[in-house]
Write a protein that holds these residues in place. Structure first.
Motif, short mmCIF file in Angstrom:
data_model
loop_
_atom_site.label_atom_id
_atom_site.label_comp_id
_atom_site.label_asym_id
_atom_site.label_seq_id
_atom_site.Cartn_x
_atom_site.Cartn_y
_atom_site.Cartn_z
N ASP A 196 7.47 8.37 6.95
CA ASP A 196 7.38 8.15 5.50
C ASP A 196 6.24 7.20 5.14
O ASP A 196 5.52 7.43 4.16
N ILE A 197 6.08 6.11 5.89
CA ILE A 197 5.04 5.13 5.56
C ILE A 197 3.67 5.78 5.63
O ILE A 197 2.82 5.56 4.76
N ALA A 198 3.44 6.57 6.68
CA ALA A 198 2.15 7.25 6.80
C ALA A 198 1.90 8.13 5.59
O ALA A 198 0.79 8.16 5.04
N LEU A 199 2.93 8.86 5.16
CA LEU A 199 2.77 9.74 3.99
C LEU A 199 2.42 8.94 2.74
O LEU A 199 1.47 9.27 2.01
N PHE A 200 3.20 7.88 2.46
CA PHE A 200 2.98 7.13 1.22
C PHE A 200 1.64 6.39 1.26
O PHE A 200 0.96 6.27 0.24
N ASN A 201 1.26 5.90 2.43
CA ASN A 201 -0.06 5.28 2.56
C ASN A 201 -1.18 6.30 2.31
O ASN A 201 -2.21 5.98 1.71
N ALA A 202 -0.98 7.53 2.79
CA ALA A 202 -1.98 8.57 2.56
C ALA A 202 -2.05 8.94 1.08
O ALA A 202 -3.14 9.19 0.55
N MET A 203 -0.90 8.97 0.42
CA MET A 203 -0.91 9.23 -1.03
C MET A 203 -1.66 8.12 -1.76
O MET A 203 -2.44 8.39 -2.69
N LEU A 204 -1.44 6.88 -1.35
CA LEU A 204 -2.18 5.77 -1.96
C LEU A 204 -3.67 5.87 -1.66
O LEU A 204 -4.52 5.55 -2.51
N HIS A 205 -4.02 6.31 -0.46
CA HIS A 205 -5.42 6.55 -0.10
C HIS A 205 -6.06 7.52 -1.10
O HIS A 205 -7.17 7.29 -1.60
N VAL A 206 -5.36 8.62 -1.39
CA VAL A 206 -5.89 9.62 -2.33
C VAL A 206 -6.00 9.02 -3.72
O VAL A 206 -7.01 9.23 -4.43
N LEU A 207 -5.00 8.28 -4.15
CA LEU A 207 -5.03 7.66 -5.48
C LEU A 207 -6.24 6.73 -5.61
O LEU A 207 -6.90 6.69 -6.66
N LEU A 208 -6.53 5.99 -4.55
CA LEU A 208 -7.70 5.10 -4.56
C LEU A 208 -9.00 5.91 -4.56
O LEU A 208 -9.93 5.64 -5.32
N TRP A 209 -9.07 6.88 -3.68
CA TRP A 209 -10.30 7.67 -3.52
C TRP A 209 -10.66 8.41 -4.81
O TRP A 209 -11.83 8.52 -5.17
N GLU A 210 -9.62 8.88 -5.51
CA GLU A 210 -9.86 9.66 -6.73
C GLU A 210 -9.73 8.81 -8.00
O GLU A 210 -9.66 9.35 -9.10
N ASP A 211 -9.68 7.49 -7.82
CA ASP A 211 -9.67 6.56 -8.96
C ASP A 211 -8.50 6.83 -9.90
O ASP A 211 -8.63 6.87 -11.12
N ARG A 212 -7.32 6.99 -9.29
CA ARG A 212 -6.11 7.22 -10.09
C ARG A 212 -5.17 6.02 -10.05
O ARG A 212 -4.00 6.15 -10.41
N VAL A 213 -5.64 4.87 -9.62
CA VAL A 213 -4.83 3.65 -9.68
C VAL A 213 -5.13 2.91 -10.98
O VAL A 213 -6.17 3.13 -11.62
N ASP A 214 -4.21 2.04 -11.36
CA ASP A 214 -4.36 1.25 -12.59
C ASP A 214 -4.82 -0.16 -12.19
O ASP A 214 -4.00 -1.05 -11.96
N LEU A 215 -6.13 -0.34 -12.12
CA LEU A 215 -6.68 -1.61 -11.67
C LEU A 215 -6.34 -2.75 -12.61
O LEU A 215 -6.14 -3.90 -12.18
N ASP A 216 -6.24 -2.48 -13.90
CA ASP A 216 -5.88 -3.52 -14.86
C ASP A 216 -4.47 -4.03 -14.59
O ASP A 216 -4.23 -5.25 -14.61
N TYR A 217 -3.54 -3.12 -14.32
CA TYR A 217 -2.16 -3.52 -14.01
C TYR A 217 -2.12 -4.30 -12.70
O TYR A 217 -1.45 -5.32 -12.59
N ILE A 218 -2.85 -3.81 -11.71
CA ILE A 218 -2.87 -4.48 -10.41
C ILE A 218 -3.38 -5.91 -10.55
O ILE A 218 -2.79 -6.86 -10.00
N ARG A 219 -4.47 -6.09 -11.31
CA ARG A 219 -5.05 -7.44 -11.47
C ARG A 219 -4.11 -8.36 -12.26
O ARG A 219 -3.99 -9.55 -11.95
N ALA A 220 -3.43 -7.82 -13.27
CA ALA A 220 -2.63 -8.65 -14.16
C ALA A 220 -1.25 -8.97 -13.62
O ALA A 220 -0.69 -10.03 -13.92
N HIS A 221 -0.69 -8.07 -12.79
CA HIS A 221 0.74 -8.20 -12.49
C HIS A 221 1.10 -8.15 -11.00
O HIS A 221 2.30 -8.21 -10.67
N THR A 222 0.13 -8.06 -10.11
CA THR A 222 0.45 -7.94 -8.69
C THR A 222 -0.42 -8.85 -7.84
O THR A 222 -1.40 -9.43 -8.33
N GLU A 223 -0.08 -8.93 -6.58
CA GLU A 223 -0.88 -9.66 -5.60
C GLU A 223 -0.74 -8.98 -4.25
O GLU A 223 0.21 -8.24 -4.00
#
Length: 881
Positions: A196-223
């Motif tokens: 499962d971890i490999a799968l979810f990490n790969a999905m996150l890889h795709v989200l990053l590669w295709e610029d589908r992450v929310d960088l504003d949310y990440i900067r404001a609310h996560t670490e």
């Protein structure tokens, strides 16, 4: 039995288990109830009935003696997610507040502790942020490690409703098997176990590669995102496709659907939790929500599904070895001081308690001198069961507080205490969406059975007087409760100011306004449906955290000696170890006996055919059972349900083969996977014995017979009546049962006597018996020639005259001319609709809508709908298609 149409969790819908709960309270079902305390003086003695006062005095003496000689950590409590919150609270206070040990853990450790640690590691608190209503608002639903169509069928109906209302909604299912849930998905990712971890990490890889992450949310609310970003850079879809055993393009599709959808919701259960890295499994999935900002708003969020009715309530009161009341952490000195002050005790011990697997390992080492088990069956539910049984047998003093006298654990109890069950006690429970509901008694408990919290309080008061923690004798009693509401009010006080603050909740509010979600602080008009809408999290920084998680293999990997992946899970109509659902005959109609599902290719390699006996083994033990080909599995994967234990089959059940390896954070064991081998067992003869059981006592009386054959099962059949069914097999090199054994079995089943008909062919080893009373067939026994089993069972179950069929009773026919067509396996349990009736209607031209109108199948709980759709689709497929 009807569902409450006003309840916001189910709106009146019930699954087959819920709709038959009243049948667990019939006189026949109550025959297995524990109705009075029983004690044995030594391990070799039979238990005898004693009074409640004598039972609790004896228990208090034994626990006090162990504490005085060996210290408070020499005793332990193992409790259950099926207790009410009030029950849980008293046990927790009894162990940690009165005795001074943190050795109180729960079977929720086996199902939900990785969800707890996953939430805490990322979001800061054990708080599912979603509500069931989010299903109707989501654009993309990701279901991972959960067969909701069977395990949460009422929830699955909401998914079907949402898809009907919004056809554009996408459903992704991650599961090694093609379950009914996976079959309904738009995309099924049949990953290898533990990837499962490999799968979810790969999905996150795709989200990053295709610029589908929310960088504003990440900067404001996560670490912590940068560290994880560095890790997932290597998890390319191509690389992970090899790890997971799925197509790289399917991984990309799943990531795009999740990222492109305005809203995304995930549902997950034991497939993620029951793993040696379950905490990281949970975190890896939660990362997808944090990276895309899809949390804290309608249709969004990571939503863990609980495996028991009150696993959440137990977590709220701190009923686990590492928790304290009000979601406090045992390792936090301030939290311990808070709870000590709330309880009025000198302190709460700092030493961590023993978690479930650790606890029974300590029992096996002789470190636990007195063990109290309440409302759970560890002799069936824990991993590596042979060691668990040895530990329980060696424990100096075992108390079991239960509704049933027939569980596997009951055999090891020195003291049995009868507890009130469903419909017999008052309190509260909390469901997966943090919603607290009132539980009310509908009927009095049978015999001398008492509410669990009352039993614990009566014991605690006795022990309180003997406790060394109270040397001067001048203290306020810790357990001055007159009613369940008193316990709830104290629990409520421990939550004030915490993330689960229910300072504004009361029994009166639950009665007037209905079930409520926490938090509900003082002054609030209603509960909170969704958490983290403001982007603030209960962490030191106020931010959610990404955790640097890496793929790790399962605890066991296959090899040439153990080449098969064993997976385990739930059936549609049974519950846990079947101590409750196993007394309802109709719940066996869909799956009458334990069966090992295998891929046809794996069966062919081993010369195994449908119905053959096989031996399933690894280094921890072995099981013998029948095999069946399944289209839901990929090669080298096999599946065995978790429900069958020693009360229903020869053997301890699937958990005997599971490794006692646990997640390093949650301490939850890997109950979903083991490496095994399967070999054909050469069987030579079969015996089937059937008997109508109107008083409900026969099932328990026949259980010792399971050990007298090479393999045997003991189950129930029928609907309005109960039929006990004993099936047994012998090895090819052993003769059929001797006449003396058959006579003994016939007598045990009440088949002997002047009205019994008998046929014997000694040369061929064939024996047959039939008992007719008032012109009805009430019992039969077939040895070696068993083709008539199905129609004889049907005849016994439905009753009625045998006049037309009597001459066929001993004929070796699968269906006699006068019997009419057999009904076959029951597909719809709610309305008793069989597969043969459905096939005939489909052949006559009825579609699903017409079938539902005629038979009502699929119109109640709906759990048969996936199978109905498959049957309809199969009828439409061209010949050879």
């Amino acid at each position: 039995m009807r569902g409450d149409p006003e309840h916001p969790a189910n709106f009146g819908r019930l699954c087959t288990k819920g709709s038959t709960l009243h049948l667990t309270m019939t006189p026949q079902a109550q025959a297995q109830r524990l109705t009075h305390p029983q004690l044995r003086a030594t391990k070799d003695d039979a238990r005898r009935r004693i009074s409640w006062d004598a039972a609790l005095d004896h228990a208090a003496d034994r626990f006090a003696a162990a504490i005085a000689e060996h210290g408070p950590d020499s005793v332990a409590f193992y409790i259950s997610g099926q207790l009410l919150t009030e029950d849980y609270y008293v046990f927790n206070k009894l162990a940690k507040g009165l005795i001074g040990t943190n050795n109180v853990d729960t079977n929720s450790r086996l199902c939900m502790s990785s969800a707890v640690s996953g939430y805490k590691a990322t979001l800061g608190a054990d708080a599912p942020p979603c509500s069931y209503e989010d299903i109707a608002h989501t654009d993309c639903l990701l279901i991972a490690g959960a067969n909701t169509a069977w395990a949460h069928p009422v929830l699955f109906r909401r998914i079907e409703d949402a898809r009907a209302a919004r056809p554009e909604m996408k459903v992704i299912v991650v599961d090694p098997r093609r379950t009914d849930t996976a079959e309904a998905a738009d995309l099924h990712l049949a990953i290898q176990p533990g990837t499962d971890i490999a799968l979810f990490n790969a999905m996150l890889h795709v989200l990053l590669w295709e610029d589908r992450v929310d960088l504003d949310y990440i900067r404001a609310h996560t670490e912590g995102f940068e560290a994880l970003k560095t890790i997932v850079r290597d998890y390319t879809p191509a690389m992970v496709a090899d790890i997971c055993g799925v197509k790289a393009e399917d991984i990309v599709t799943a990531a795009r659907w999740f990222g492109e959808s305005p809203t995304a919701l995930s549902l997950y259960c034991q497939g993620l939790n029951q793993s040696s890295h379950g905490s990281d499994n949970n975190a890896a999935l939660i990362h997808l929500h944090l990276a895309t900002g899809k949390i804290g708003k309608p249709g969004c969020g990571p939503f863990s599904l609980t495996g028991q009715p009150n696993a959440m309530g137990g977590r709220e009161v701190g009923g686990m070895a590492n928790l304290l009341s009000g979601h406090r952490d045992l390792a936090n000195a301030e939290h311990r001081a808070d709870v000590a002050a709330l309880w009025g005790v000198p302190d709460v011990p700092a030493k961590p308690g023993l978690t479930a697997v650790e606890l029974f390992e300590a029992v096996g080492r002789g470190e636990i001198k007195a063990l109290w088990i309440a409302c759970t069956n560890p002799a069936q539910s824990l991993p590596d069961l042979n060691r668990v049984h040895a530990a329980l047998a060696a424990c100096p003093f075992v108390v079991l507080q239960e509704v049933s006298a027939a569980t596997d654990t009951a055999a090891f109890a020195d003291l049995l205490l009868p507890a009130a069950g469903w419909g017999e006690k008052e309190g509260t429970v909390t469901n997966s969406e943090r919603r607290i509901s009132r539980v009310r008694a509908a009927v009095p408990a049978p015999g001398e059975a008492r509410a669990d919290w009352k039993i614990a309080v009566d014991f605690a008061r006795r022990l309180e007087l003997k406790s060394r923690r109270w040397r001067d004798g001048d203290f306020q009693p810790l357990f001055a409760y007159a009613a369940a509401e008193d316990v709830f009010n104290e629990h409520r006080a421990t939550t004030v100011g915490r993330d689960l603050d229910i300072g504004g909740l009361s029994y009166a509010l639950l009665e007037s306004a209905g079930p409520q979600q926490w938090p509900l602080p003082s002054g609030a008009a209603s509960g909170t449906s969704r958490l983290y809408a403001d982007g603030k999290f209960p962490t030191a920084s106020g931010r959610a955290g990404f955790k640097a998680v890496q793929h790790r293999p399962t605890a066991e990997t296959t090899d040439a000696r153990l080449p098969l992946h064993l997976n385990s899970g739930r059936l549609r109509d049974q519950w846990h170890g079947m101590s409750r659902s196993g007394v309802v005959p109709r719940l066996f109609a869909h799956t009458p006996e334990p069966v090992l599902e295998m891929h046809p290719r794996d069966m062919e390699r081993r010369d195994i055919r449908d119905g053959d006996l096989v031996t399933l083994r690894n280094k921890r033990g072995s099981l013998r059972l029948r095999a069946m080909a399944s289209a839901t599995l990929r090669p080298s994967h096999i599946y065995l349900p978790m429900h069958w234990g020693g009360q229903f089959m020869r053997g301890l059940g699937v958990n005997a083969l599971m490794p006692p390896v646990t997640d390093p954070v949650s301490r939850q064991p890997e109950l979903k996977h083991a490496a095994v081998q399967v070999e054909k067992f050469a069987s030579g003869w079969q015996l089937v014995a059937l008997r109508r059981d109107d008083d409900g006592a026969l099932h328990a009386a026949l259980q010792p017979w399971l050990a007298r054959f090479d393999y045997a099962t003991l189950t129930l059949a029928g609907r309005e009546s109960t039929v006990v069914v004993l099936r047994a097999w012998g090895a090819a090199d052993t003769p059929p049962p001797a006449p003396e054994l058959l006579a003994e079995l016939a007598a045990a089943m009440g088949l002997d006597g002047p009205r019994m008909l008998a046929f014997d062919d000694a040369r061929r080893g064939i024996a047959k018996r039939a008992l007719i009373e008032d012109d009805s067939l009430v019992g039969a026994l077939l040895c070696k020639e068993t083709r008539a089993t199905d129609w004889l069972l049907d005849l016994i179950a439905r009753g009625g005259s045998t006049a037309e069929l009597r001459k066929w009773l001993f004929a070796p026919l699968a269906t006699p001319p006068a019997a009419g067509p057999l009904r076959g396996r029951i597909v719809c349990n709610c309305f008793d609709v069989s597969e043969n009736e459905i096939r005939a209607d489909i052949a006559a031209g009825l579609d699903l809508a017409a079938l539902a109108e005629k038979r009502k199948c699929g119109t109640s709980c709906g759990s048969c709908l996936p199978e109905l759709k498959r049957m309809a689709a199969a009828a439409e497929a061209p010949v050879g298609g």
